[in-house]
Design an enzyme around this catalytic site. Structure first.
Site, PDB file in Angstrom:
ATOM      1  N   SER A 171      -5.462  -3.915  -0.615  1.00 48.86           N
ATOM      2  CA  SER A 171      -4.018  -3.788  -0.854  1.00 48.86           C
ATOM      3  C   SER A 171      -3.679  -3.932  -2.336  1.00 48.86           C
ATOM      4  O   SER A 171      -2.689  -3.384  -2.808  1.00 48.86           O
ATOM      5  CB  SER A 171      -3.241  -4.791  -0.014  1.00 48.86           C
ATOM      6  OG  SER A 171      -3.761  -6.085  -0.189  1.00 48.86           O
ATOM      7  N   GLU A 203      -7.541  -1.684  14.580  1.00 47.18           N
ATOM      8  CA  GLU A 203      -8.265  -2.559  13.653  1.00 47.18           C
ATOM      9  C   GLU A 203      -7.802  -4.005  13.818  1.00 47.18           C
ATOM     10  O   GLU A 203      -6.594  -4.265  13.913  1.00 47.18           O
ATOM     11  CB  GLU A 203      -7.982  -2.078  12.215  1.00 47.18           C
ATOM     12  CG  GLU A 203      -8.619  -2.921  11.126  1.00 47.18           C
ATOM     13  CD  GLU A 203      -8.306  -2.362   9.728  1.00 47.18           C
ATOM     14  OE1 GLU A 203      -7.928  -1.170   9.621  1.00 47.18           O
ATOM     15  OE2 GLU A 203      -8.422  -3.114   8.752  1.00 47.18           O
ATOM     16  N   GLU A 238       0.818  -1.211   0.000  1.00 45.13           N
ATOM     17  CA  GLU A 238       0.000   0.000   0.000  1.00 45.13           C
ATOM     18  C   GLU A 238       0.854   1.265   0.000  1.00 45.13           C
ATOM     19  O   GLU A 238       0.390   2.344   0.344  1.00 45.13           O
ATOM     20  CB  GLU A 238      -0.964  -0.019   1.192  1.00 45.13           C
ATOM     21  CG  GLU A 238      -1.961  -1.173   1.087  1.00 45.13           C
ATOM     22  CD  GLU A 238      -3.097  -1.122   2.078  1.00 45.13           C
ATOM     23  OE1 GLU A 238      -3.124  -0.219   2.941  1.00 45.13           O
ATOM     24  OE2 GLU A 238      -3.967  -1.994   1.995  1.00 45.13           O
ATOM     25  N   ASP A 262      -3.589  -1.162  12.033  1.00 47.01           N
ATOM     26  CA  ASP A 262      -4.240  -2.398  11.596  1.00 47.01           C
ATOM     27  C   ASP A 262      -3.355  -3.562  12.035  1.00 47.01           C
ATOM     28  O   ASP A 262      -2.335  -3.850  11.407  1.00 47.01           O
ATOM     29  CB  ASP A 262      -4.461  -2.420  10.076  1.00 47.01           C
ATOM     30  CG  ASP A 262      -5.282  -3.643   9.639  1.00 47.01           C
ATOM     31  OD1 ASP A 262      -5.644  -4.460  10.521  1.00 47.01           O
ATOM     32  OD2 ASP A 262      -5.561  -3.770   8.435  1.00 47.01           O
ATOM     33  N   LYS A 311     -15.576  -2.664   3.053  1.00 44.66           N
ATOM     34  CA  LYS A 311     -14.952  -2.964   1.756  1.00 44.66           C
ATOM     35  C   LYS A 311     -16.029  -3.629   0.913  1.00 44.66           C
ATOM     36  O   LYS A 311     -16.479  -4.734   1.250  1.00 44.66           O
ATOM     37  CB  LYS A 311     -13.791  -3.940   1.943  1.00 44.66           C
ATOM     38  CG  LYS A 311     -12.594  -3.411   2.742  1.00 44.66           C
ATOM     39  CD  LYS A 311     -11.657  -4.560   3.099  1.00 44.66           C
ATOM     40  CE  LYS A 311     -10.296  -4.100   3.599  1.00 44.66           C
ATOM     41  NZ  LYS A 311      -9.535  -5.216   4.221  1.00 44.66           N
ATOM     42  N   ASP A 317     -12.388  -5.592  10.688  1.00 43.14           N
ATOM     43  CA  ASP A 317     -12.206  -5.824   9.249  1.00 43.14           C
ATOM     44  C   ASP A 317     -12.455  -7.311   8.985  1.00 43.14           C
ATOM     45  O   ASP A 317     -13.579  -7.711   8.638  1.00 43.14           O
ATOM     46  CB  ASP A 317     -10.802  -5.374   8.839  1.00 43.14           C
ATOM     47  CG  ASP A 317     -10.434  -5.726   7.406  1.00 43.14           C
ATOM     48  OD1 ASP A 317     -11.329  -6.092   6.628  1.00 43.14           O
ATOM     49  OD2 ASP A 317      -9.237  -5.636   7.044  1.00 43.14           O
TER      50      ASP A 317
HETATM   51  P1  PGA Z   1      -6.290  -6.519   2.128  1.00 42.67           P
HETATM   52  O1  PGA Z   1      -6.454  -5.953   3.603  1.00 42.67           O
HETATM   53  O2  PGA Z   1      -4.844  -6.850   1.946  1.00 42.67           O
HETATM   54  O3  PGA Z   1      -7.116  -7.790   2.192  1.00 42.67           O
HETATM   55  O4  PGA Z   1      -6.820  -5.529   1.176  1.00 42.67           O
HETATM   56  C1  PGA Z   1      -6.215  -4.649   3.934  1.00 42.67           C
HETATM   57  C2  PGA Z   1      -6.608  -4.511   5.382  1.00 42.67           C
HETATM   58  O5  PGA Z   1      -6.359  -5.464   6.153  1.00 42.67           O
HETATM   59  O6  PGA Z   1      -7.236  -3.544   5.772  1.00 42.67           O
HETATM   60 ZN    ZN Z   2      -7.457  -4.743   7.939  1.00 41.74          ZN
END
Ligand code: PGA
Ligand code: ZN
Length: 418
Positions: free
Chosen positions: A369, A287, A209, A246, A339, A314
């Site tokens: 991500s 998170e 990210e 997170d 999401k 999440d």
């Molecule tokens: P992801 O997670 O890699 O599944 O997009 C991002 C997150 O944990 O917030």
């Molecule tokens: Zn997360």
């Protein structure tokens, strides 16, 4: 009533160079719109199913040709030339057509692409900005812009696991505009990069990210350096800039224990560790501090820390209304990470958002991500009055597409950050 004339789709690549789905929805009125969908790496077990081709000879099985073909073929045949009263009617038709509980037959990546492309085409048809259309869908005016949580350091699944916890973000507090708050973040990010250069003697590579990802020796070192970076930028931790973390604890949880670096902690010990971080660092949001099925310890954490920080779910919630209902009833969280592709349609994500807000929770609208250059997420976070938006760092174009869209929305609406 909008009538779909044709659905088309394309396999494109995301910010990790992995295939993902792009869909175009053409309406009978002539309005048309294209949407690209993101993809996660640190995924929750309860997420809707992302359909991948599974051919090891091509993109190590990650191809999306089947999902693309499902849009061009079955979804187009079933949905074209049919008027839909609204978004909910379209999404219900797709859920019924798929017929599985987790959208595994046609693929959540196919369904979410069509769901979003239809929404964007409807906004085009009405001649209104996408955020306005999203606000109309949820039936609420936009009165404030979301305050971003911006990635500074990464570990866990976003950075090859060099440290257990996944992301430390900065959340500028003393800025009232997206414009000021991005400038403040730039100052912190550059201070962090300088500090890292001195400490680790190298120009740092960035994580998925766009955050910095040095070989931290512990989660505490990651948090200490975050605070130092804020100070080095001439800002006051906790007053000007807070941290949001997170932990993504599902990904270092095994057989009831948390493997935090070299340590092995049981549930109560993990809760205590999180509480010690809250005492030591200016953390405004925690998170996935605990694993996705560790419900009792989520409740323990909320009862001890819920009045001073966001306990943000999440992997725990997966934007799934049934899991959010359980978390409300068992007092397991006080904030939802939203999401859309975790659940697979806009209508279900909107139900999740409304349910969380009705319980007095905060809502954080989040990217994945693996992202694309599309910017619909910024419109969604504004239109659904997200308290926060989480997009990643300020260093990669797939992230900046969203921040740059927020800058444009800010000028257009003259609305301030909450
Ligand atoms: P992801 O997670 O890699 O599944 O997009 C991002 C997150 O944990 O917030
Ligand atoms: Zn997360």
């Amino acid at each position: 009533m909008p009538t779909i004339q044709r659905l088309s789709a394309l396999e494109i690549l995301d910010s990790r160079g992995r295939p993902t789905v792009q869909a175009t929805c053409q309406l009978a009125s002539g309005a048309a719109a294209t949407v690209s969908v993101p993809s996660g790496a640190s995924t929750g077990t309860a997420e809707a199913h992302e359909l991948r081709d599974g051919d090891p000879q091509r993109y190590r099985g990650l191809g999306c040709r089947k999902a693309v073909q499902n849009i061009r073929g079955e979804l187009n045949r079933a949905l074209a030339n049919r008027p839909f009263r609204d978004q909910a009617e379209l999404d219900t038709a797709m859920i019924d057509l798929d017929g599985t509980p987790n959208k595994s037959r046609l693929g959540a990546n196919a369904l979410v692409a069509v769901s979003l492309a239809f929404a964007r085409a409807c906004a085009v048809e009405q001649g209104i900005p996408l955020y306005r259309h999203f606000a109309n869908l949820i039936g609420q005016p936009v009165t404030a812009l979301p305050r971003p949580m911006i990635n500074l350091f990464s570990g866990g699944k976003h950075a090859g696991g060099q440290v257990s916890i996944q992301d430390v973000q900065v959340m500028p507090l003393s800025a009232r505009t997206i414009d000021d708050l991005l400038a403040m973040t730039y100052a912190v990010f550059q201070s962090a990069a300088d500090l890292m250069y001195r400490q680790y003697g190298m120009r740092l590579l960035t994580a998925d990210e766009g955050g910095l990802a040095p070989a931290f020796s512990s989660a505490e070192e990651m948090l200490d350096l975050s605070v130092q970076s804020i100070r080095a930028a001439g800002l006051e931790p906790g007053r000007d800039v807070a941290l949001t973390v997170d932990v993504a604890a599902s990904h270092f949880h095994d057989a009831g224990c948390y493997r935090l670096g070299a340590e092995i902690l049981d549930g109560p010990a993990m809760v205590n560790r999180l509480l010690s971080w809250l005492d030591r660092y200016p953390i405004a949001s925690l998170e996935d501090g605990l694993a996705e099925e560790d419900w009792p310890h989520w409740s323990m954490l909320l009862s001890q820390a819920g009045s001073r920080t966001l306990i943000l779910g999440d992997d725990l919630l997966c934007t799934n209304p049934a899991r959010i209902r359980r978390a409300i009833d068992s007092r397991a969280a006080n904030a939802l990470l939203l999401k859309v592709n975790q659940i697979g349609t806009l209508t279900e994500a909107m139900e999740a958002c409304t349910l969380a807000k009705s319980a007095g929770w905060r809502v954080v609208v989040s990217a994945r991500s693996g992202e694309t250059e599309d910017n619909w997420l910024a419109d969604l976070a504004v239109g659904w009055s997200g308290d926060h938006i989480k997009v990643g760092s300020i260093t990669q174009s797939e992230r900046l597409a969203k921040y740059n869209r927020l800058l444009a929305i800010e000028v257009e609406t003259r609305i301030q950050v909450a």
